[in-house]
Design an enzyme around this catalytic site. Structure first.
Site, short mmCIF file in Angstrom:
data_model
loop_
_atom_site.label_atom_id
_atom_site.label_comp_id
_atom_site.label_asym_id
_atom_site.label_seq_id
_atom_site.Cartn_x
_atom_site.Cartn_y
_atom_site.Cartn_z
N CYS A 130 0.83 -1.20 0.00
CA CYS A 130 0.00 0.00 0.00
C CYS A 130 0.87 1.25 0.00
O CYS A 130 1.36 1.66 1.06
CB CYS A 130 -0.92 -0.02 1.22
SG CYS A 130 -1.90 1.47 1.35
N CYS A 133 -0.37 4.11 2.17
CA CYS A 133 -0.22 3.94 3.62
C CYS A 133 1.23 4.15 4.04
O CYS A 133 1.50 4.75 5.08
CB CYS A 133 -0.59 2.54 4.09
SG CYS A 133 -1.98 1.81 3.31
N ASP A 134 2.16 3.60 3.28
CA ASP A 134 3.55 3.50 3.75
C ASP A 134 4.52 4.41 3.00
O ASP A 134 5.67 4.54 3.40
CB ASP A 134 4.03 2.04 3.61
CG ASP A 134 3.16 1.09 4.40
OD1 ASP A 134 2.64 1.50 5.45
OD2 ASP A 134 2.98 -0.07 3.97
#
Ligand code: NAP
Length: 305
Positions: A130, A133-134
């Site tokens: 992701c 997200c990261d």
């Protein structure tokens, strides 16, 4: 006894709950992780009709709150087993066994893994599924994205905003992504395509330090120094729970008709878990609406309400 139990709280499940609860069905929606499903990790969505821009998390929350407003009950439990073949269906969770007349399966899909030895060990330590997200952990670093579809293209474009270099490793020499996204990728000076190539090894003991790459046409091996690798090679349906219970296609997606009916009476499927041509939030929501209404019709036709 519930009229309908919906398994999965992404856009398909939440929309099914809105339609079912609004039709005054006793509606229970069960989610094992967080409501919103896959879209909850999207920082910005700009292709949901009528909404200029919204985070996936906010849209997910709005949907489930709307379902609750109409009377749906939403709980966080993991479904462990299902009994679907009788008129009264049983849903066994980590907490108890629920009975229902209809079930709508909305368990979605999960990211496909490369299946490499270090992949699991380094997940969260440089391996990610992701980018939104990261990605922020890799500011000014060199990273790689694996895949050639829309997700890989979007991930590479997103990461190019703040990473130093983004290698896009794809096993063919043309993108699978839409022309629009492919052109943006190919025009971006920070994105370096690595065509005809697969990752053979993710290198790193504690954190990712590099990748061993194999050119599938020449068999040549090369090395890329990267701190992160974002794997975007498609999804697999979360249909393990219903394997052998409802009809699946060869890819493991649930087969339905256009009313979201599976081959089992009273059992419906909606969203990314079902066989369909386009997996998007808007099509998941659409499936959910059809499934919610189909469940109501099934209950009426069988004199269950
Ligand atoms: P996808 O379209 O299935 O693409 C997966 C990519 O990964 C393909 O390029 C595939 O290569 C490659 N791949 C698959 N298995 C691999 C493996 N084991 N090793 C190396 N490469 C592998 O998946 P997606 O990009 O996640 O998209 C899923 C769906 O969501 C699509 O319908 C897509 O259009 C949609 N989507 C839309 C948007 C948008 O409209 N903005 C954004 C994201 C996703 P090949 O090309 O060789 O098969």
């Amino acid at each position: 006894m519930h009229d309908v139990i919906i398994i999965g709280g992404g856009p398909a499940g939440a929309t099914a709950a809105i339609y079912a609860a609004r039709a005054k069905l006793d509606t229970l929606i069960i989610e094992k992780a967080y409501f919103g499903g896959q879209m909850a990790i999207a920082t910005q969505m700009d292709n949901y009709p009528g909404i200029d821009s919204i985070s996936g998390n906010e849209l997910g929350e709005n949907m489930i709150n709307q379902a609750k407003k109409f009377g749906a009950v939403a709980i966080n439990e993991e479904v462990l087993d299902l009994e679907l073949d009788k008129a009264v269906k049983k849903v066994k969770t980590s907490e108890k066994v629920y009975e229902t007349r209809t079930v709508i399966l909305c368990m979605g899909a999960s990211p496909r893994k490369l299946g490499l030895p270090n992949e699991e060990m380094l997940t969260g330590s440089g391996v990610s599924y992701c980018a939104t997200c990261d990605g922020a952990f890799f500011r000014d670093k060199d990273v790689a994205v694996v895949g050639g579809g829309d997700t890989a293209a979007e991930d590479a474009l997103y990461l190019s905003r703040f990473c130093n270099k983004v290698y896009l490793i794809h096993r063919r020499d043309t993108m699978r992504a839409s022309k629009f996204l492919s052109n943006l990728v190919l025009e971006n000076p920070k994105i370096i395509p690595v065509w005809d190539s697969v990752v053979q090894e993710i290198i790193g003991d504690i954190m990712v330090t590099g990748l061993r790459i194999r050119n599938v046409k020449t068999d040549e091996i090369s090395h890329l120094d990267v701190n992160g690798v974002f794997i975007a090679i498609g999804n697999i349906p979360n249909s393990e729970l219903v394997k052998g219970k409802v009809e699946l296609n060869e890819g493991g997606y649930i087969k339905t008709d256009e009313n979201m009916k599976t081959n089992i009476p009273g059992v419906f499927a909606a969203g990314d878990i079902r066989e369909k041509p386009l997996r998007q939030v808007v099509t998941a929501a659409s499936d959910g609406a059809v499934a919610g209404q189909a469940a109501e019709k099934y209950l009426t036709e069988n004199n269950f309400m």
